[in-house]
Design a protein around this motif. Structure first.
Motif, mmCIF file in Angstrom:
data_model
loop_
_atom_site.group_PDB
_atom_site.id
_atom_site.type_symbol
_atom_site.label_atom_id
_atom_site.label_comp_id
_atom_site.label_asym_id
_atom_site.label_seq_id
_atom_site.Cartn_x
_atom_site.Cartn_y
_atom_site.Cartn_z
ATOM 1 N N THR A 264 0.757 -1.114 0.376
ATOM 2 C CA THR A 264 -0.157 -0.126 -0.194
ATOM 3 C C THR A 264 1.051 1.175 -0.105
ATOM 4 O OG1 THR A 264 -0.475 0.200 2.129
ATOM 5 C CG2 THR A 264 -1.952 -1.192 1.131
ATOM 6 N N GLU A 265 2.174 0.919 -0.219
ATOM 7 C CA GLU A 265 2.757 2.584 0.048
ATOM 8 C C GLU A 265 3.067 2.964 -1.521
ATOM 9 O OE1 GLU A 265 7.611 4.010 0.793
ATOM 10 O OE2 GLU A 265 6.842 1.948 0.643
ATOM 11 N N ASN A 266 2.757 3.894 -1.544
ATOM 12 C CA ASN A 266 2.510 4.786 -3.018
ATOM 13 C C ASN A 266 1.346 4.169 -3.282
ATOM 14 O OD1 ASN A 266 4.937 5.928 -2.925
ATOM 15 N ND2 ASN A 266 6.089 4.105 -3.315
ATOM 16 N N VAL A 267 0.228 3.960 -3.069
ATOM 17 C CA VAL A 267 -0.948 3.790 -3.786
ATOM 18 C C VAL A 267 -1.897 5.119 -3.041
ATOM 19 C CG1 VAL A 267 -3.031 2.439 -3.056
ATOM 20 C CG2 VAL A 267 -0.884 0.548 -3.131
ATOM 21 N N HIS A 268 -2.721 5.198 -4.387
ATOM 22 C CA HIS A 268 -3.714 6.503 -3.901
ATOM 23 C C HIS A 268 -4.894 6.093 -4.445
ATOM 24 C CE1 HIS A 268 -5.356 10.574 -3.818
ATOM 25 N NE2 HIS A 268 -5.517 10.236 -5.208
ATOM 26 N N VAL A 269 -5.993 5.639 -3.568
ATOM 27 C CA VAL A 269 -7.026 4.869 -3.579
ATOM 28 C C VAL A 269 -7.934 6.251 -2.840
ATOM 29 C CG1 VAL A 269 -8.900 3.416 -3.514
ATOM 30 C CG2 VAL A 269 -6.042 3.172 -3.574
#
Length: 295
Positions: A264-269
């Motif tokens: 979930t690092e560098n995950v933009h939801v």
């Protein structure tokens, strides 16, 4: 003898700056080439004969039945004119637009290249078979280094099921093999609609998924799978990769299936709509993810 005089044309004082710019542009412009084809051999030959630097558009005059894989590896534009290509397509370069891809086999479409090409799919309908499909039926190739843009496309099937659990007819979606260091995948303003085992599995690398609609017509399938979600339908799953960079925004997930995030690092939801009024599905973040996920 008498001297010879050569008349020299004098500069035109009335030539404007705009005229000069137009003259230069015309002298530097490439010649567009348009080829019309009506069968598989003519289509492949037109691609093979395309010259780099010349803007070549290949227009389909009829449906194309393939007897072997069609390879698109030049910077051409394939304009389907709303016809069909029936069989396996390998899209490694260029633009594919206004066409329906379908097959009765389990090999339909592979997108990507190990070269740093630009690939565009626009207004393409990908119509899946509903028997015997697997992760490789439609896929992003392993080691992809190309910039892939998929926009205004439809991923559909004609599954006919009397049940929504353990459904016998379904398709696998678009599997993403491990991308190369330069590869990227942009999936914008598309629709998935049908009975799917999964829709976008194993996303990895640089991926942007925005302004799409995902509709699943089944809760589970009869694949017999015991790994991951088992037979439960899934929408998006991620690979266990250290270099993932995901943007997933402004999509509508209409009973689309389960979600599984391993990193979930560098995950933009953000700004997505989730509907679970027909089927209850899970959204799971792996315990090893290490970062919070803001939906």
């Amino acid at each position: 003898g008498c001297p010879k005089y050569i008349q020299v044309e004098q500069p035109n004082d009335e030539l404007t700056e705009e005229d000069e710019i137009q003259r230069i542009e015309e002298s530097e412009s490439v010649v567009d080439e348009i080829k019309e084809v009506s069968d598989a051999d003519a289509l492949q030959n037109a691609i093979d004969e395309a010259v780099e630097g010349v803007e070549t558009t290949i227009v389909l005059n009829s449906d194309i039945q393939l007897d072997k894989a069609l390879t698109i590896d030049k910077t051409v534009v394939i304009d389907g004119k709303n016809h069909k290509i029936i069989g396996e397509t390998l899209l490694k370069n260029g633009t594919l637009k206004d066409v329906t891809l379908t097959t009765s086999d389990n090999k339909l479409l592979t997108v990507g290249s190990q070269e740093q090409n630009d690939i565009l799919m626009e207004n393409v309908t990908v119509k899946y078979p509903v028997q015997g499909t697997a992760a490789g039926t439609v896929q992003v190739m392993s080691g992809n280094n190309a910039t892939i843009v998929v926009t205004k496309c439809a991923f559909v099937n004609d599954a006919s099921n009397d049940v929504t659990e353990d459904a016998p007819e379904w398709s696998y979606g678009m599997f993403m093999n491990e991308q190369g260091n330069s590869g990227s995948f942009e999936f914008t303003n598309n629709i998935f609609d049908g009975a799917f085992r999964t829709m976008l599995p194993n996303i990895n690398g640089t991926v942007k998924i925005t302004d799409n609609e995902f509709i699943n017509r089944i809760y589970s399938n009869n694949s017999g799978s015991t790994s991951g979600a088992g037979e439960e339908a899934t929408c998006i799953t991620t690979a266990n990769s250290e270099v993932n960079d995901f943007t997933i925004t402004e999509n509508t997930f209409d009973n689309a299936g389960a979600f599984y995030f391993q990193k979930t690092e560098n995950v933009h939801v953000a700004d997505n709509v989730f509907r679970f009024d027909n089927f209850e599905h899970y959204i799971q973040v792996s315990g090893k993810a290490g970062h919070a996920l803001d939906l």
